[in-house]
Motif scaffolding. Structure first.
Motif, short mmCIF file in Angstrom:
data_model
loop_
_atom_site.label_atom_id
_atom_site.label_comp_id
_atom_site.label_asym_id
_atom_site.label_seq_id
_atom_site.Cartn_x
_atom_site.Cartn_y
_atom_site.Cartn_z
N HIS A 27 16.68 13.72 1.20
CA HIS A 27 15.90 14.22 2.33
C HIS A 27 16.67 15.25 3.15
O HIS A 27 16.07 16.09 3.84
CB HIS A 27 15.46 13.08 3.24
N PHE A 28 18.02 15.22 3.08
CA PHE A 28 18.81 16.14 3.88
C PHE A 28 18.93 17.52 3.26
O PHE A 28 19.60 18.40 3.79
CB PHE A 28 20.20 15.57 4.14
N LEU A 29 18.26 17.71 2.13
CA LEU A 29 18.18 19.03 1.53
C LEU A 29 16.74 19.53 1.47
O LEU A 29 16.46 20.59 0.93
CB LEU A 29 18.80 19.02 0.13
N GLN A 260 9.99 16.90 13.63
CA GLN A 260 9.98 17.41 12.27
C GLN A 260 9.91 16.31 11.21
O GLN A 260 9.21 16.46 10.20
CB GLN A 260 11.24 18.25 12.02
N CYS A 261 10.64 15.23 11.44
CA CYS A 261 10.81 14.23 10.38
C CYS A 261 10.10 12.90 10.63
O CYS A 261 10.09 12.04 9.76
CB CYS A 261 12.31 13.99 10.14
N SER A 263 8.78 9.43 10.92
CA SER A 263 9.29 8.08 10.67
C SER A 263 10.57 8.07 9.84
O SER A 263 11.22 7.03 9.72
CB SER A 263 8.23 7.24 9.96
N ARG A 264 10.95 9.21 9.28
CA ARG A 264 12.23 9.27 8.55
C ARG A 264 13.41 9.30 9.50
O ARG A 264 14.55 9.12 9.09
CB ARG A 264 12.28 10.52 7.66
N PHE A 265 13.14 9.57 10.78
CA PHE A 265 14.18 9.62 11.79
C PHE A 265 13.82 8.64 12.90
O PHE A 265 12.76 8.75 13.51
CB PHE A 265 14.30 11.03 12.35
N ARG A 266 14.67 7.66 13.12
CA ARG A 266 14.38 6.63 14.12
C ARG A 266 15.42 6.67 15.23
O ARG A 266 16.63 6.77 14.97
CB ARG A 266 14.41 5.24 13.46
N ILE A 267 14.94 6.59 16.47
CA ILE A 267 15.81 6.48 17.63
C ILE A 267 15.48 5.20 18.37
O ILE A 267 14.31 4.93 18.67
CB ILE A 267 15.67 7.67 18.59
N CYS A 268 16.49 4.42 18.63
CA CYS A 268 16.30 3.14 19.33
C CYS A 268 16.99 3.23 20.68
O CYS A 268 18.18 3.59 20.77
CB CYS A 268 16.91 2.02 18.49
N GLY A 269 16.26 2.95 21.75
CA GLY A 269 16.81 3.03 23.10
C GLY A 269 17.23 1.67 23.64
O GLY A 269 16.63 0.63 23.31
N LEU A 282 18.91 6.70 13.34
CA LEU A 282 19.00 6.39 11.91
C LEU A 282 18.22 7.43 11.10
O LEU A 282 17.16 7.90 11.53
CB LEU A 282 18.41 5.00 11.62
N LEU A 283 18.73 7.73 9.92
CA LEU A 283 18.07 8.63 8.99
C LEU A 283 17.72 7.84 7.73
O LEU A 283 18.58 7.19 7.14
CB LEU A 283 18.99 9.79 8.62
#
Length: 381
Positions: A27-29, A260-261, A263-269, A282-283
């Motif tokens: 996914h990082f490409l 851009q991404c 659900s492929r990119f998650r941020i938890c507060g 998380l990626l």
């Protein structure tokens, strides 16, 4: 492999139409992530996208990044010593223009992908030729690239690459990549905790007791936008206090990434008394979970053991979502080993474009690389 060629692209809008098909395994490409870099890369970074063809068919993709280290006000402020000052002086004056073949923002073998089997002799040839083309590109713009680095290869690849076009390059090993291979039998956090020895099960319980009163929740895109300033401030504190940095993220990086991404990119507060005091990100990369940047309020971190709880929470996410392994990266080695990650050595290759300086690279690199003494922990029965 014969009849290989490449084309260097500077804008994602100009990528070949089937780029993402070739980059399907990483996914990082793929375009959504590359657009994150395009729209919110660090201010001292420029990205280049390398399309690799066999005859006229796209068979490979690769990423390159140029960093102007001279633009940084700080390389990291944790360590105050003569060696650090000397290292910073040398980087400013002799290594401020750096070209990476690979991704300097994440740890792991993410520099290239191919849609067909390809030998590492051809890989090494294409990467070296691409680097030379980019050095020429910058020279035409009156910028002299100092260092060229080929980033992050697992041992089986680095051994083969050294047999071919990387044979004259200096191979270096920095701190290991901490990787947690998750047993398929673990389905819940309880399975994970049950595998601990008593000492580390007690550590887990103590950390969870400490974090009581802190609300932990995943942030949606609107919340990421809302808390963007606070997220960046927390990130920047941690980044600035790292032993060494070659970039700082743009302030809109996390919101751009989430837009851009999805659900492929998650941020938890992490919220305490209604205030955001920490976050982790998380990626999701196929069957691999990659930990990304995090941040915390230092005054709350110690009291609530935020960092250790973040590691546990990221591990829980990986287990419950069926990932095969978690990439924890190169920092905080000892504490990461205490939650189950193990060190995996990765190699990079480097050369200086000045022939005289290049001969000194082996000695210089060993003197300038930050040293980290740590003890590996073994938390399981």
């Amino acid at each position: 492999m014969e009849n290989l060629s490449f084309k260097i692209v500077t804008k994602t809008a100009d990528l070949p139409s089937n780029w993402d098909e070739v980059a399907a395994q990483n996914h990082f490409l793929q375009t959504p992530y590359l657009q994150v870099l395009e729209q919110s890369a660090p201010t001292n970074m420029h990205c280049f996208y390398i399309a690799i063809f066999k005859n006229s068919t796209l068979i490979g993709v690769a990423l390159a990044q140029y960093l102007n280290v001279h633009q940084l006000d700080s390389f990291g402020e944790r360590d105050k010593c003569l060696k650090t000052a000397l290292r910073n002086f040398i980087f400013k004056n002799f290594a401020s223009h750096v070209l990476f073949l690979g991704n300097n923002m994440i740890t792991g073998q993410n520099s290239y992908a191919f849609s067909i089997p390809i030998d590492l002799a051809s890989v090494s040839e294409i990467l070296v030729q691409s680097s030379q083309a980019l050095v020429t590109y910058f020279k035409e713009k009156k910028v002299n690239i100092h260092l060229v680095s080929f980033k992050d290869f697992y041992e089986h690849c680095s051994v083969e690459l050294k047999k071919h076009h990387f044979s004259t390059l200096y191979e270096f090993n920095t701190q290991p990549n901490m990787i947690f291979n998750l047993p398929a039998s673990w389905k819940t956090e309880s399975d994970y905790v049950a595998a601990f020895s008593k000492k580390y099960r007690d550590q887990f319980k103590r950390a969870h007791k400490k974090i009581e009163g802190v609300e932990v929740r995943e942030l949606d895109v609107n919340e990421v936008i809302h808390y963007e300033e606070a997220i960046y401030k927390l990130y920047h504190y941690v980044a600035q206090n790292a032993p060494f940095n070659t970039f700082f993220l743009a302030k809109n990086h996390f919101s751009t990434f989430k837009k851009q991404c999805g659900s492929r990119f998650r941020i938890c507060g992490y919220f305490f008394e209604g205030r955001l005091v920490g976050f982790h990100s998380l990626l999701l990369n196929d069957n691999v979970l990659e930990t990304y940047f995090l941040g915390y309020d230092e005054t709350i971190q110690k009291e609530k053991m935020l960092y250790l709880n973040m590691l546990y929470n990221m591990t829980k996410f990986g287990i419950e979502h069926g990932f095969e392994k978690i990439i924890f990266g190169r920092t905080a080695l000892e504490i990461k080993s205490s939650i189950g990650a193990t060190p995996v050595q990765m190699s990079g290759f480097i050369y200086h474009t000045n022939a005289i300086v290049n001969k000194l690279i082996p000695k210089l690199f060993k003197r300038l690389e930050p040293e980290t003494a740590w003890q590996q922990r073994h938390p399981f029965k």
